[in-house]
Design a protein around this motif. Structure first.
Motif, PDB file in Angstrom:
ATOM      1  N   LYS A   1       0.841  -1.194   0.000  1.00 48.45           N
ATOM      2  CA  LYS A   1       0.000   0.000   0.000  1.00 48.45           C
ATOM      3  C   LYS A   1       0.878   1.246   0.000  1.00 48.45           C
ATOM      4  CE  LYS A   1      -4.286   0.051   2.353  1.00 48.45           C
ATOM      5  NZ  LYS A   1      -5.073   0.112   3.589  1.00 48.45           N
ATOM      6  N   VAL A   2       0.448   2.250  -0.748  1.00 48.66           N
ATOM      7  CA  VAL A   2       1.132   3.562  -0.730  1.00 48.66           C
ATOM      8  C   VAL A   2       0.078   4.615  -0.388  1.00 48.66           C
ATOM      9  CG1 VAL A   2       2.449   5.275  -2.051  1.00 48.66           C
ATOM     10  CG2 VAL A   2       2.817   2.841  -2.482  1.00 48.66           C
ATOM     11  N   ILE A   3       0.349   5.376   0.664  1.00 48.56           N
ATOM     12  CA  ILE A   3      -0.591   6.427   1.073  1.00 48.56           C
ATOM     13  C   ILE A   3       0.169   7.750   1.041  1.00 48.56           C
ATOM     14  CG2 ILE A   3      -2.136   7.236   2.925  1.00 48.56           C
ATOM     15  CD1 ILE A   3      -1.904   4.218   3.981  1.00 48.56           C
ATOM     16  N   LEU A   4      -0.350   8.675   0.233  1.00 52.67           N
ATOM     17  CA  LEU A   4       0.307   9.983   0.112  1.00 52.67           C
ATOM     18  C   LEU A   4      -0.650  11.060   0.620  1.00 52.67           C
ATOM     19  CD1 LEU A   4       1.968   9.761  -3.441  1.00 52.67           C
ATOM     20  CD2 LEU A   4       2.989   9.221  -1.230  1.00 52.67           C
ATOM     21  N   ASP A   5      -0.194  11.852   1.574  1.00 53.67           N
ATOM     22  CA  ASP A   5      -0.986  12.957   2.125  1.00 53.67           C
ATOM     23  C   ASP A   5      -2.396  12.468   2.540  1.00 53.67           C
ATOM     24  OD1 ASP A   5      -1.291  15.615   2.896  1.00 53.67           O
ATOM     25  OD2 ASP A   5      -2.226  16.162   0.970  1.00 53.67           O
ATOM     26  N   GLY A   6      -2.447  11.269   3.105  1.00 51.06           N
ATOM     27  CA  GLY A   6      -3.708  10.733   3.609  1.00 51.06           C
ATOM     28  C   GLY A   6      -4.549  10.020   2.570  1.00 51.06           C
ATOM     29  N   THR A   7      -4.120  10.033   1.309  1.00 49.44           N
ATOM     30  CA  THR A   7      -4.898   9.377   0.243  1.00 49.44           C
ATOM     31  C   THR A   7      -4.202   8.082  -0.168  1.00 49.44           C
ATOM     32  OG1 THR A   7      -5.476  11.561  -0.577  1.00 49.44           O
ATOM     33  CG2 THR A   7      -5.904   9.713  -2.071  1.00 49.44           C
ATOM     34  N   THR A   8      -4.955   6.989  -0.129  1.00 49.66           N
ATOM     35  CA  THR A   8      -4.361   5.729  -0.585  1.00 49.66           C
ATOM     36  C   THR A   8      -4.325   5.742  -2.116  1.00 49.66           C
ATOM     37  OG1 THR A   8      -5.300   4.638   1.326  1.00 49.66           O
ATOM     38  CG2 THR A   8      -4.577   3.208  -0.479  1.00 49.66           C
ATOM     39  N   VAL A   9      -3.118   5.713  -2.646  1.00 54.28           N
ATOM     40  CA  VAL A   9      -2.990   5.757  -4.110  1.00 54.28           C
ATOM     41  C   VAL A   9      -2.737   4.375  -4.689  1.00 54.28           C
ATOM     42  CG1 VAL A   9      -2.240   8.168  -4.232  1.00 54.28           C
ATOM     43  CG2 VAL A   9      -0.545   6.377  -3.916  1.00 54.28           C
ATOM     44  N   ALA A  10      -2.188   3.469  -3.845  1.00 54.90           N
ATOM     45  CA  ALA A  10      -1.956   2.103  -4.320  1.00 54.90           C
ATOM     46  C   ALA A  10      -2.286   1.122  -3.209  1.00 54.90           C
ATOM     47  CB  ALA A  10      -0.503   1.931  -4.754  1.00 54.90           C
ATOM     48  N   ASP A  11      -3.047   0.111  -3.592  1.00 57.28           N
ATOM     49  CA  ASP A  11      -3.338  -0.976  -2.655  1.00 57.28           C
ATOM     50  C   ASP A  11      -3.303  -2.239  -3.505  1.00 57.28           C
ATOM     51  OD1 ASP A  11      -4.078  -2.574  -0.629  1.00 57.28           O
ATOM     52  OD2 ASP A  11      -6.008  -1.583  -0.208  1.00 57.28           O
ATOM     53  N   GLU A  12      -2.199  -2.929  -3.474  1.00 57.19           N
ATOM     54  CA  GLU A  12      -1.889  -4.046  -4.390  1.00 57.19           C
ATOM     55  C   GLU A  12      -1.613  -3.518  -5.806  1.00 57.19           C
ATOM     56  OE1 GLU A  12      -1.515  -7.220  -3.024  1.00 57.19           O
ATOM     57  OE2 GLU A  12      -1.848  -6.043  -1.228  1.00 57.19           O
ATOM     58  N   ARG A  13      -2.370  -2.554  -6.243  1.00 54.02           N
ATOM     59  CA  ARG A  13      -2.149  -1.901  -7.544  1.00 54.02           C
ATOM     60  C   ARG A  13      -2.659  -0.464  -7.425  1.00 54.02           C
ATOM     61  NH1 ARG A  13      -7.168  -3.259 -10.997  1.00 54.02           N
ATOM     62  NH2 ARG A  13      -5.889  -2.225 -12.522  1.00 54.02           N
ATOM     63  N   TRP A  14      -2.500   0.330  -8.489  1.00 52.18           N
ATOM     64  CA  TRP A  14      -3.020   1.702  -8.419  1.00 52.18           C
ATOM     65  C   TRP A  14      -4.527   1.660  -8.145  1.00 52.18           C
ATOM     66  CZ3 TRP A  14       1.204   3.923  -7.698  1.00 52.18           C
ATOM     67  CH2 TRP A  14       2.278   3.941  -8.581  1.00 52.18           C
ATOM     68  N   ILE A  15      -4.971   2.555  -7.313  1.00 56.04           N
ATOM     69  CA  ILE A  15      -6.411   2.621  -7.047  1.00 56.04           C
ATOM     70  C   ILE A  15      -7.102   3.151  -8.310  1.00 56.04           C
ATOM     71  CG2 ILE A  15      -8.188   3.803  -5.654  1.00 56.04           C
ATOM     72  CD1 ILE A  15      -6.546   1.842  -3.973  1.00 56.04           C
ATOM     73  N   PRO A  16      -8.087   2.415  -8.833  1.00 48.28           N
ATOM     74  CA  PRO A  16      -8.756   2.862 -10.068  1.00 48.28           C
ATOM     75  C   PRO A  16      -9.346   4.269  -9.902  1.00 48.28           C
ATOM     76  CG  PRO A  16      -9.412   0.625  -9.499  1.00 48.28           C
ATOM     77  CD  PRO A  16      -8.634   1.143  -8.334  1.00 48.28           C
ATOM     78  N   GLY A  17      -9.233   5.057 -10.936  1.00 47.00           N
ATOM     79  CA  GLY A  17      -9.833   6.406 -10.922  1.00 47.00           C
ATOM     80  C   GLY A  17      -8.924   7.475 -10.342  1.00 47.00           C
ATOM     81  N   ILE A  18      -7.796   7.040  -9.805  1.00 49.43           N
ATOM     82  CA  ILE A  18      -6.862   8.033  -9.231  1.00 49.43           C
ATOM     83  C   ILE A  18      -6.062   8.665 -10.378  1.00 49.43           C
ATOM     84  CG2 ILE A  18      -4.647   8.164  -7.994  1.00 49.43           C
ATOM     85  CD1 ILE A  18      -6.252   7.832  -5.737  1.00 49.43           C
ATOM     86  N   ASP A  19      -6.003   9.998 -10.393  1.00 46.84           N
ATOM     87  CA  ASP A  19      -5.242  10.684 -11.442  1.00 46.84           C
ATOM     88  C   ASP A  19      -3.799  10.853 -10.956  1.00 46.84           C
ATOM     89  OD1 ASP A  19      -4.178  12.323 -13.358  1.00 46.84           O
ATOM     90  OD2 ASP A  19      -5.878  13.718 -13.421  1.00 46.84           O
ATOM     91  N   LEU A  20      -2.965   9.894 -11.350  1.00 46.51           N
ATOM     92  CA  LEU A  20      -1.582   9.872 -10.857  1.00 46.51           C
ATOM     93  C   LEU A  20      -0.816  11.117 -11.283  1.00 46.51           C
ATOM     94  CD1 LEU A  20      -0.735   6.129 -11.640  1.00 46.51           C
ATOM     95  CD2 LEU A  20      -1.485   7.080  -9.475  1.00 46.51           C
ATOM     96  N   LYS A  21      -1.053  11.528 -12.555  1.00 50.85           N
ATOM     97  CA  LYS A  21      -0.342  12.709 -13.065  1.00 50.85           C
ATOM     98  C   LYS A  21      -0.695  13.945 -12.240  1.00 50.85           C
ATOM     99  CE  LYS A  21       0.630  11.853 -17.904  1.00 50.85           C
ATOM    100  NZ  LYS A  21       0.348  12.254 -19.272  1.00 50.85           N
TER     101      LYS A  21
END
Lengths: 232, 400
Positions: free
Chosen positions: A63-83
């Motif tokens: 899991k990767v959590i940035l500034d309180g938002t989980t951006v990856a949990d096993e894989r990128w969280i769908p719908g997250i705008d990584l850019k």
């Protein structure tokens, strides 16, 4: 709340017999205003860890959590705008500064802001402020080719800070510098971390710089083998 | 911030040189079009200058610009009587090559009836032909001055006037003389040749025992008159009365007089289709090849320029730049290069086209069409670079 939180992150390149583990079961935390190092020799998995946190390399597990938002949990969280997260929340500093050669020092800082839809006038004002703060006011209109190694890295730092990011990820920022310039850059990063309340995560194999960090994660063969909090 | 402009500003030397090279290539493409339209303008310049409605020529021929057409001069009287015809005038055409100032000098002589039409359409300098003999009006392309003389056939001809740039279908400049002079130049033999011909006829007649001397004398005179007659022309041009039906007049001429009556429009088609078609295809093919070469060059330049910027593109992507920022940079550079190169090519042709040995006609439609094609080529060519740029991983910004 941590600015950067990584839980059991694993990144495996390739599949089957050719699979190579870049990093395994790594966990770390960086709080706002903290200057943290990932220390390790070449090929130990430091950059893999950094690129997963920087939303460039999709993790295989964890899991990767940035500034309180989980951006990856096993894989990128769908719908997250990584850019968008990279654009708005992360500042990058590179080993070889990576300034755009056809832009002046001022334009190199402005581009970060303009990419983020800041009006050109405001971007220019902010870029000049930053470069002046980093003692580069006399170099605003110089192209990278005309700047010294230390100046280049200071412009790169100004660029990383331009957007007031919550976190700064630095990949070997002192590797191309002599000891004096390297020390200056680290001192500057430390000052900025405190002043801007940014979480700064630095990947390095440079043991000369360890005394500057609040916390050090030691990586070896794809595993975090030690965590040390310093009194710096 | 416009990254394309910033990159060009930084690498301006390379960009300018590339644009000049491409501009020269596009200049050649433009000149090809100009040569084609010039060929058409040249081919039709005599028709435009003559302003005839119908060209009466030898039966079953395509007229004097396509093949040999010989008819008698006096049919002009019969043509003038055809209902609907306002004026009929004979014309004679021939290409002449002489030696002038030690160099071959080739031009196209048009003989016209001084009381009819088909002569020089406009006189720029000097005057029109007034005397029936030994005067000449030349087109600008002959580069002769008023009062200069030229020897043709048996006589010297003096330039009395200059007309505009009229050329034959072969691109030779035109000279106008009176019809009788043109016929003399074309058909009249010198005295020795006439004497030899008469002797040959006498000898042939003397071999015919059944002829009386009076009959032989009369026959000899008739044969000589026929042989020495120069009253042959290549076409009779006809102008119609206002409101006259062109097709009906043509039909009447064909049915009752056994000549071919070619309308001016048909004559234009014969000239442009028959004589220029191959040149058009050749020039068209050459233009297509040059445009393909331009496209390949633009693609290569944009591709190599993209390869040079891989690290920049990766850094921009890492910083979160949207794809349109990167695509815009590549596309704008490609378009700028194409547009600047087109401008250079256009200026080059504008400055030099009058110095070409044959006419270069810059047609607005052609210029706009080529501009649109260049823009399309730039867009298509940039796809190779854009594709490469979009494949760049942000991670490539990291490391050395």
């Amino acid at each position: 709340m941590f600015a950067i939180e990584v839980q059991n992150l694993t990144k495996i390149y390739g599949r089957g017999d050719t699979a190579v583990t870049g990093i395994a079961e790594a966990s770390l935390q960086v709080a706002p205003g903290e200057l943290v190092a990932i220390l390790g020799p070449s090929g130990s998995g430091k950059t893999t860890l950094l690129t997963s946190i920087g939303l460039i390399n999709e993790p295989t597990h964890g899991k990767v959590i940035l500034d309180g938002t989980t951006v990856a949990d096993e894989r990128w969280i769908p719908g997250i705008d990584l850019k968008r997260i990279r654009r708005e929340k992360i500042g990058f500093i590179f080993q070889f500064h990576n300034l755009i050669p056809f832009l002046t020092a001022l334009e190199n800082v402005m581009i970060t802001l303009e990419i983020n839809d800041t009006a050109a006038k405001d971007a220019k004002k902010r870029a000049i402020e930053l470069l002046e703060a980093l003692n580069l006011s006399h170099r605003l209109n110089n192209y990278p080719v005309a700047l010294s190694g230390g100046e280049l890295q200071r412009v790169a730092i100004a660029r990383a800070l331009a957007n007031r990011p919550k976190m700064i990820l630095a990949d070997e920022p002192t590797a191309a510098l002599d000891t004096e310039n390297g020390m200056n850059v680290m001192a500057l990063l430390k000052e900025l971390a405190l002043k801007n309340h940014s979480a700064i995560l630095v990947v390095t194999h440079d043991h000369r710089m360890v005394e500057n960090f609040d916390k050090i994660y030691e990586v070896r063969d794809g595993h975090i083998v030690g965590e040390k909090t310093t009194s710096a | 911030m416009n990254l394309a402009i910033r990159d060009i500003r930084y690498h301006r030397g390379r960009f300018i040189l590339t644009s000049i090279g491409l501009g020269l290539l596009l200049g050649v493409v433009l000149s090809m079009g100009g040569i084609y339209w010039g060929l058409i303008a040249d081919a039709l310049s005599i028709l435009d200058a003559t302003r005839a409605d119908i060209w009466v020529v030898q039966q079953d021929t395509n007229g004097p610009f396509a093949e040999s057409s010989r008819i008698q001069e006096d049919i002009k009287y019969r043509m003038a009587l055809v209902p609907g015809v306002a004026q009929a005038s004979p014309l004679s055409f021939q290409t002449v090559q002489i030696e002038r100032m030690g160099k071959p000098f080739r031009f196209f002589v048009i003989g016209y009836d001084l009381n009819g039409f088909g002569g020089p359409p406009i006189i720029f300098a000097g005057r029109n032909i007034r005397q029936k003999h030994y005067e000449m009006v030349v087109s600008k392309g002959m580069k002769m001055g008023i009062g200069e003389k030229i020897h043709l056939g048996l006589h010297d001809y003096t330039v009395v006037g200059i007309t505009n740039k009229i050329v034959s279908t072969g691109g030779d400049p035109v000279a106008y003389v009176s019809l009788s002079d043109a016929q003399d130049i074309q058909f009249k033999n010198d005295n020795n040749a006439i004497r030899n011909d008469r002797e040959r006829v006498s000898s042939w007649l003397s071999g015919i025992q059944t002829l009386s001397s009076a009959q032989a004398k009369s026959l000899k005179q008739n044969i000589a008159e026929l042989k020495e007659s120069t009253h042959t022309v290549n076409a009779v041009v006809v102008k119609l009365n206002p409101g006259a039906n062109l097709t009906k007049v043509q039909e009447r001429i064909v049915r009752w007089n056994h000549y071919r009556a070619i309308s001016n429009e048909e004559q234009s088609k014969i000239l442009s289709k028959g004589m220029i078609e191959k040149a058009r295809m050749q020039l068209g093919l050459f233009r297509i090849i040059l445009l393909i070469i331009s496209a390949v060059i633009i693609s290569l330049i944009i591709y190599t320029s993209t390869l040079d910027k891989i690290k920049v593109i990766a850094t921009l992507k890492l910083m979160g730049a949207r794809n349109r920022v990167i695509v815009g940079m590549i596309l704008q550079q490609s378009l700028l290069m194409g547009v600047i190169a087109y401008g250079i090519g256009y200026i080059l042709i504008k400055l030099t086209y009058e110095k070409f040995p044959r006419r270069i006609e810059l047609v607005p439609f052609d210029l706009y069409a080529l501009f649109a094609i260049v823009v399309a080529i730039c867009i298509i060519s940039s796809f190779v670079g854009i594709r490469k740029a979009l494949k760049v991983e942000p991670a490539q910004a990291l490391g050395g």
